[in-house]
Design a protein around this motif. Structure first.
Motif, PDB file in Angstrom:
ATOM      1  N   LEU A  34       0.827  -1.198   0.000  1.00 18.23           N
ATOM      2  CA  LEU A  34       0.000   0.000   0.000  1.00 18.23           C
ATOM      3  C   LEU A  34       0.867   1.255   0.000  1.00 18.23           C
ATOM      4  CD1 LEU A  34      -2.656   1.518   0.304  1.00 18.23           C
ATOM      5  CD2 LEU A  34      -2.534   1.108   2.766  1.00 18.23           C
ATOM      6  N   CYS A  35       1.872   1.279   0.875  1.00 20.06           N
ATOM      7  CA  CYS A  35       2.786   2.422   0.918  1.00 20.06           C
ATOM      8  C   CYS A  35       3.499   2.598  -0.417  1.00 20.06           C
ATOM      9  CB  CYS A  35       3.807   2.250   2.045  1.00 20.06           C
ATOM     10  SG  CYS A  35       3.092   2.312   3.702  1.00 20.06           S
ATOM     11  N   PHE A  36       3.900   1.490  -1.036  1.00 17.88           N
ATOM     12  CA  PHE A  36       4.596   1.564  -2.314  1.00 17.88           C
ATOM     13  C   PHE A  36       3.685   2.132  -3.393  1.00 17.88           C
ATOM     14  CE2 PHE A  36       5.704  -0.425  -6.409  1.00 17.88           C
ATOM     15  CZ  PHE A  36       6.981   0.101  -6.570  1.00 17.88           C
ATOM     16  N   CYS A  37       2.405   1.711  -3.381  1.00 19.43           N
ATOM     17  CA  CYS A  37       1.456   2.202  -4.388  1.00 19.43           C
ATOM     18  C   CYS A  37       1.258   3.706  -4.247  1.00 19.43           C
ATOM     19  CB  CYS A  37       0.123   1.480  -4.250  1.00 19.43           C
ATOM     20  SG  CYS A  37       0.162  -0.249  -4.755  1.00 19.43           S
ATOM     21  N   LEU A 298       7.722   4.385   8.089  1.00 21.72           N
ATOM     22  CA  LEU A 298       8.332   3.990   6.826  1.00 21.72           C
ATOM     23  C   LEU A 298       7.744   4.788   5.676  1.00 21.72           C
ATOM     24  CD1 LEU A 298      10.150   2.140   5.151  1.00 21.72           C
ATOM     25  CD2 LEU A 298       8.303   0.441   5.156  1.00 21.72           C
ATOM     26  N   PHE A 299       6.439   5.028   5.728  1.00 23.81           N
ATOM     27  CA  PHE A 299       5.783   5.796   4.678  1.00 23.81           C
ATOM     28  C   PHE A 299       6.342   7.223   4.633  1.00 23.81           C
ATOM     29  CE2 PHE A 299       2.259   8.697   3.571  1.00 23.81           C
ATOM     30  CZ  PHE A 299       2.151   8.366   2.234  1.00 23.81           C
ATOM     31  N   VAL A 300       6.558   7.829   5.799  1.00 22.66           N
ATOM     32  CA  VAL A 300       7.126   9.175   5.853  1.00 22.66           C
ATOM     33  C   VAL A 300       8.506   9.189   5.224  1.00 22.66           C
ATOM     34  CG1 VAL A 300       7.946  10.989   7.411  1.00 22.66           C
ATOM     35  CG2 VAL A 300       5.778   9.823   7.870  1.00 22.66           C
ATOM     36  N   VAL A 301       9.298   8.148   5.503  1.00 25.65           N
ATOM     37  CA  VAL A 301      10.631   8.044   4.918  1.00 25.65           C
ATOM     38  C   VAL A 301      10.544   7.937   3.399  1.00 25.65           C
ATOM     39  CG1 VAL A 301      12.692   6.612   4.762  1.00 25.65           C
ATOM     40  CG2 VAL A 301      11.634   7.030   6.990  1.00 25.65           C
ATOM     41  N   LEU A 302       9.608   7.122   2.901  1.00 27.79           N
ATOM     42  CA  LEU A 302       9.445   6.954   1.454  1.00 27.79           C
ATOM     43  C   LEU A 302       9.073   8.262   0.782  1.00 27.79           C
ATOM     44  CD1 LEU A 302       7.572   3.520   1.296  1.00 27.79           C
ATOM     45  CD2 LEU A 302       9.926   3.971   0.618  1.00 27.79           C
ATOM     46  N   LYS A 308      13.067  14.459  -1.951  1.00 27.30           N
ATOM     47  CA  LYS A 308      14.434  14.937  -1.819  1.00 27.30           C
ATOM     48  C   LYS A 308      15.415  14.279  -2.789  1.00 27.30           C
ATOM     49  CE  LYS A 308      13.434  17.578   1.715  1.00 27.30           C
ATOM     50  NZ  LYS A 308      13.468  19.052   1.630  1.00 27.30           N
ATOM     51  N   LEU A 309      15.113  13.055  -3.233  1.00 29.23           N
ATOM     52  CA  LEU A 309      16.079  12.324  -4.042  1.00 29.23           C
ATOM     53  C   LEU A 309      15.541  11.963  -5.413  1.00 29.23           C
ATOM     54  CD1 LEU A 309      18.824  10.954  -4.257  1.00 29.23           C
ATOM     55  CD2 LEU A 309      17.796   8.899  -3.233  1.00 29.23           C
TER      56      LEU A 309
END
Length: 329
Positions: A34-37, A298-302, A308-309
């Motif tokens: 879900l986070c990836f989507c 983890l979602f915040v990091v993604l 930023k990158l």
């Protein structure tokens, strides 16, 4: 017997831990998906204009009716949140005919051009929506029945720049809204079922119907074949006739303001969320805590990595490709 019972309980506990571990692993993986989507969708949606979907109702709508209508409209517009401006009713129940007459009286006042608090509220509502989408965004506004009367009065207080970022969709409107009145509007459509009683109180609509159909890319009038014989149901925004027209507009909205990746992933996301909620309820809310404590971070990091990158790298790659094309030319 006691030793056998103890062994059984121990074995049962081990099996529960095993199944719980499998369930936790499965749902955890689904949350990662879900986070990836969402992560991928946030990249693809960069080129899609920002949008707001607003709605002002007709007579006889209490907040419960508005809540039900929001669900119906949102489902047709790809899950887009519907920001409604409630035109309050004097009816205390569906059988309150005195309140119904009061609503009709107020609609008559609007028909004669009188400004009321409902008009002021809609002006504020639409200006907030325009501010939220920015100078390049779009506000798609749905007006039904008396809501079209209120919208017609409210639009007179908008600048040409503001009107150029608005699309107005009227269904069974108590007033006709056209480019002749507001030439700066980006788009305007008046939908009428030919069995809708309000069609006959608008001479411009009757004239357009009698003049025959004009085939245009963006017609200001669309006359619909009735699905039922009851004129009251035909006038209802959630009746079968106007719901079909809403479905057409919903498809157009999704193509204009929702990325292909989002439209493709939305059913998958819905199933993921539904299953995870079901699993959380079945397992004493363990997975909700897991998501809040671990995967939410983890979602915040993604998202941070995207902004930023990956986004700067994508821009750099685009510039590099343009430079290579220039060299080839």
């Amino acid at each position: 017997k006691s030793s056998i019972l103890a062994a059984y309980q121990s074995r049962s506990l081990e099996m529960k831990k095993t199944f719980r571990g499998i369930a936790e692993s499965t749902v955890g993986t689904m949350w990662l998906h879900l986070c990836f989507c969402i992560f991928v969708g946030s990249i693809v949606a960069e080129g899609v204009p920002r949008s707001r979907l607003t709605w002002v109702n007709g007579i006889g709508h209490n907040l419960q009716h508005m809540g039900e209508g929001v669900v119906d409209i949102s489902s047709l517009f790809g899950g887009k949140k519907v920001e409604f401006c409630h035109n309050p009713t004097a009816m205390t129940s569906d059988d309150d005919y005195v309140g119904y007459i009061g609503d009709l009286t107020q609609a008559g006042i609007h028909k004669w051009g009188r400004i009321t608090g409902e008009v002021d509220a809609l002006v504020i509502h639409l200006k907030q929506a325009l501010k939220a989408v920015g100078s390049r965004g779009r506000v798609v506004h749905i007006a039904h029945s008396q809501g079209a009367l209120i919208t017609n009065l409210a639009l007179r207080r908008f600048s040409e720049s503001e009107l150029s970022r608005m699309e107005v969709l009227c269904f069974g409107g108590g007033a006709v809204i056209g480019k002749a009145d507001f030439p700066a509007l980006r788009r305007v459509v008046n939908y009428y079922s030919v069995n809708d009683p309000l069609l006959n109180i608008n001479p411009r609509a009757v004239q357009a119907l009698n003049s025959g159909f004009t085939f245009q890319n963006d017609p200001e009038f669309v006359f619909l074949t009735p699905r039922v014989s009851d004129p009251i149901i035909e006038h209802s925004l959630t009746g079968p006739t106007y719901m079909q027209a809403l479905a057409w507009e919903g498809q157009r909205f999704q193509q204009q303001f929702q990325s292909p990746v989002y439209r493709a992933m939305r059913p998958i996301l819905s199933h993921y969320i539904a299953f995870c909620i079901y699993a959380a309820k079945k397992h004493d809310a363990f997975f909700i805590a897991l998501y809040q404590q671990t995967l939410a971070r983890l979602f915040v990091v993604l998202v941070t990595i995207v902004k930023k990158l990956i986004a700067p790298l994508a821009q750099l790659f685009q510039l590099l490709m343009e430079y290579i094309r220039a060299l080839i030319r």
